[in-house]
Design a protein around this motif. Structure first.
Motif, PDB file in Angstrom:
ATOM      1  N   ALA A 177       3.420  16.216   6.807  1.00 43.18           N
ATOM      2  CA  ALA A 177       3.119  16.676   8.171  1.00 43.18           C
ATOM      3  C   ALA A 177       4.101  16.062   9.162  1.00 43.18           C
ATOM      4  N   ILE A 178       4.347  14.775   9.023  1.00 41.02           N
ATOM      5  CA  ILE A 178       5.286  14.091   9.928  1.00 41.02           C
ATOM      6  C   ILE A 178       6.708  14.537   9.649  1.00 41.02           C
ATOM      7  N   LYS A 179       7.073  14.595   8.383  1.00 42.13           N
ATOM      8  CA  LYS A 179       8.440  14.995   8.016  1.00 42.13           C
ATOM      9  C   LYS A 179       8.764  16.394   8.538  1.00 42.13           C
ATOM     10  N   TYR A 180       7.845  17.331   8.346  1.00 47.71           N
ATOM     11  CA  TYR A 180       8.080  18.696   8.802  1.00 47.71           C
ATOM     12  C   TYR A 180       8.170  18.759  10.322  1.00 47.71           C
ATOM     13  N   ASN A 181       7.383  17.952  11.021  1.00 50.61           N
ATOM     14  CA  ASN A 181       7.301  18.004  12.485  1.00 50.61           C
ATOM     15  C   ASN A 181       8.090  16.903  13.182  1.00 50.61           C
ATOM     16  N   LEU A 182       8.989  16.231  12.473  1.00 50.52           N
ATOM     17  CA  LEU A 182       9.705  15.100  13.067  1.00 50.52           C
ATOM     18  C   LEU A 182      10.460  15.482  14.333  1.00 50.52           C
ATOM     19  N   SER A 183      11.087  16.637  14.351  1.00 52.45           N
ATOM     20  CA  SER A 183      11.827  17.038  15.562  1.00 52.45           C
ATOM     21  C   SER A 183      10.878  17.246  16.743  1.00 52.45           C
ATOM     22  N   ARG A 184       9.686  17.722  16.474  1.00 57.57           N
ATOM     23  CA  ARG A 184       8.676  17.885  17.534  1.00 57.57           C
ATOM     24  C   ARG A 184       8.213  16.512  18.043  1.00 57.57           C
ATOM     25  N   ILE A 185       8.016  15.570  17.125  1.00 61.68           N
ATOM     26  CA  ILE A 185       7.580  14.227  17.504  1.00 61.68           C
ATOM     27  C   ILE A 185       8.670  13.521  18.301  1.00 61.68           C
ATOM     28  N   THR A 186       9.913  13.637  17.866  1.00 64.14           N
ATOM     29  CA  THR A 186      11.010  12.919  18.522  1.00 64.14           C
ATOM     30  C   THR A 186      11.566  13.647  19.746  1.00 64.14           C
ATOM     31  N   SER A 187      11.092  14.845  20.025  1.00 63.32           N
ATOM     32  CA  SER A 187      11.575  15.562  21.211  1.00 63.32           C
ATOM     33  C   SER A 187      11.195  14.830  22.498  1.00 63.32           C
ATOM     34  N   ALA A 188      10.187  13.973  22.435  1.00 60.80           N
ATOM     35  CA  ALA A 188       9.769  13.194  23.608  1.00 60.80           C
ATOM     36  C   ALA A 188      10.413  11.809  23.613  1.00 60.80           C
ATOM     37  N   ALA A 189      11.433  11.603  22.789  1.00 58.72           N
ATOM     38  CA  ALA A 189      12.087  10.294  22.708  1.00 58.72           C
ATOM     39  C   ALA A 189      12.664   9.895  24.060  1.00 58.72           C
ATOM     40  N   ARG A 190      12.616   8.614  24.336  1.00 63.53           N
ATOM     41  CA  ARG A 190      13.124   8.060  25.590  1.00 63.53           C
ATOM     42  C   ARG A 190      14.394   7.272  25.319  1.00 63.53           C
ATOM     43  N   GLY A 191      15.041   6.837  26.394  1.00 59.46           N
ATOM     44  CA  GLY A 191      16.230   6.004  26.273  1.00 59.46           C
ATOM     45  C   GLY A 191      17.490   6.768  26.596  1.00 59.46           C
ATOM     46  N   SER A 192      18.409   6.109  27.309  1.00 62.30           N
ATOM     47  CA  SER A 192      19.642   6.788  27.698  1.00 62.30           C
ATOM     48  C   SER A 192      20.753   6.584  26.676  1.00 62.30           C
ATOM     49  N   VAL A 193      20.843   5.396  26.096  1.00 60.32           N
ATOM     50  CA  VAL A 193      21.903   5.128  25.127  1.00 60.32           C
ATOM     51  C   VAL A 193      21.368   5.305  23.701  1.00 60.32           C
ATOM     52  N   ILE A 194      20.303   4.585  23.377  1.00 61.38           N
ATOM     53  CA  ILE A 194      19.667   4.719  22.066  1.00 61.38           C
ATOM     54  C   ILE A 194      18.284   5.307  22.274  1.00 61.38           C
ATOM     55  N   LYS A 195      18.079   6.473  21.725  1.00 63.24           N
ATOM     56  CA  LYS A 195      16.783   7.145  21.851  1.00 63.24           C
ATOM     57  C   LYS A 195      15.737   6.433  20.996  1.00 63.24           C
ATOM     58  N   PHE A 196      14.496   6.371  21.500  1.00 63.12           N
ATOM     59  CA  PHE A 196      13.420   5.754  20.742  1.00 63.12           C
ATOM     60  C   PHE A 196      12.119   6.512  20.983  1.00 63.12           C
TER      61      PHE A 196
ATOM     62  N   GLY B  44       0.818  -1.202   0.000  1.00 60.54           N
ATOM     63  CA  GLY B  44       0.000   0.000   0.000  1.00 60.54           C
ATOM     64  C   GLY B  44       0.849   1.246   0.000  1.00 60.54           C
ATOM     65  N   SER B  45       0.175   2.361   0.121  1.00 59.51           N
ATOM     66  CA  SER B  45       0.830   3.659   0.207  1.00 59.51           C
ATOM     67  C   SER B  45       1.080   3.938   1.686  1.00 59.51           C
ATOM     68  N   ALA B  46       2.354   4.008   2.067  1.00 62.10           N
ATOM     69  CA  ALA B  46       2.703   4.044   3.485  1.00 62.10           C
ATOM     70  C   ALA B  46       3.726   5.118   3.823  1.00 62.10           C
ATOM     71  N   ILE B  47       3.681   5.508   5.091  1.00 59.96           N
ATOM     72  CA  ILE B  47       4.680   6.387   5.686  1.00 59.96           C
ATOM     73  C   ILE B  47       5.474   5.509   6.645  1.00 59.96           C
ATOM     74  N   LEU B  48       6.797   5.573   6.577  1.00 65.26           N
ATOM     75  CA  LEU B  48       7.646   4.742   7.423  1.00 65.26           C
ATOM     76  C   LEU B  48       8.489   5.647   8.307  1.00 65.26           C
ATOM     77  N   VAL B  49       8.365   5.450   9.609  1.00 67.24           N
ATOM     78  CA  VAL B  49       9.069   6.302  10.570  1.00 67.24           C
ATOM     79  C   VAL B  49      10.033   5.439  11.374  1.00 67.24           C
ATOM     80  N   ALA B  50      11.317   5.808  11.364  1.00 67.54           N
ATOM     81  CA  ALA B  50      12.318   5.099  12.159  1.00 67.54           C
ATOM     82  C   ALA B  50      12.000   5.306  13.634  1.00 67.54           C
ATOM     83  N   GLY B  51      11.850   4.220  14.363  1.00 72.39           N
ATOM     84  CA  GLY B  51      11.463   4.301  15.768  1.00 72.39           C
ATOM     85  C   GLY B  51      12.610   4.551  16.720  1.00 72.39           C
ATOM     86  N   ASN B  52      13.842   4.398  16.256  1.00 68.15           N
ATOM     87  CA  ASN B  52      14.994   4.682  17.113  1.00 68.15           C
ATOM     88  C   ASN B  52      16.199   5.066  16.267  1.00 68.15           C
TER      89      ASN B  52
END
Length: 194
Positions: free
Chosen positions: A109-128, A66-74
């Motif tokens: 929308a996601i691409k433009y706002n990716l830094s806003r979405i990932t600003s809540a990333a968790r993890g001490s060594v590898i952010k996710f 299908g037509s999809a958006i793929l976002v790296a989770g970490n």
């Protein structure tokens, strides 16, 4: 174009129109992840394999179509758009909208706002990022999306990009087939006149 319309509201004098509302990404699609380990990917294969890397690998099987958006989770947070059969790594979020018309628009929308979405990333060594980070991502858009023609412009742009990408793959395949034959002398072009 996305920033002009959906962030700066330039066509509307810089203010959010009264007939717009706030949406959550979860209003448009389910947030799921791929199920495969990285070891199913290779440099060759019939279908793209999307992981958290910027680069695309390949595999001979697919789980999604299908037509999809793929976002790296970490790791290296990035966003990709793809239309067709593909496979995805278990930490890659696969977003396939209920209405395919919205895929390209939501991608931007996601691409433009990716830094806003990932600003809540968790993890001490590898952010996710979590499923909730994506589901709860909110943005403004018209209440009546059926009449919002700019959404179709994003799809036109992505179709043009997709056409060029496919052309590049075909040209690379031709190069990889012909170059070894030219180098080995199997094909002789010395008598070709230009």
């Amino acid at each position: 174009m996305f920033k002009s319309w959906f962030v700066d509201f330039e066509p509307f004098g810089g203010t959010v129109p009264e007939d717009w509302k706030e949406y959550r990404l979860a209003d448009f699609l389910p947030v799921i992840t791929g199920k495969k380990n990285a070891n199913v990917s290779s440099s060759k294969g019939q279908y793209p394999f999307f992981s958290c890397s910027q680069d695309i690998a390949w595999t001979d099987n697919y789980s999604f179509n299908g037509s999809a958006i793929l976002v790296a989770g970490n790791g290296d947070f990035n966003v990709k758009w793809y239309n067709g059969k593909f496979e995805a790594y278990q930490r890659t979020y696969v977003l396939i909208p209920f209405n395919p018309r919205y895929t390209s628009w939501l991608y931007y929308a996601i691409k433009y706002n990716l830094s806003r979405i990932t600003s809540a990333a968790r993890g001490s060594v590898i952010k996710f990022i979590t499923k909730g980070n994506l589901e709860d991502f909110s943005f403004m858009a018209p209440k009546n999306l059926n009449d919002c023609e700019i959404i179709d412009t994003f799809a036109t742009i992505n179709r043009a990009i997709d056409s060029r990408v496919n052309e590049n793959y075909c040209l690379a395949d031709i190069r990889d087939t012909l170059l070894p034959k030219l180098m080995s002398g199997e094909i002789d072009v010395s008598n070709v006149s230009l």
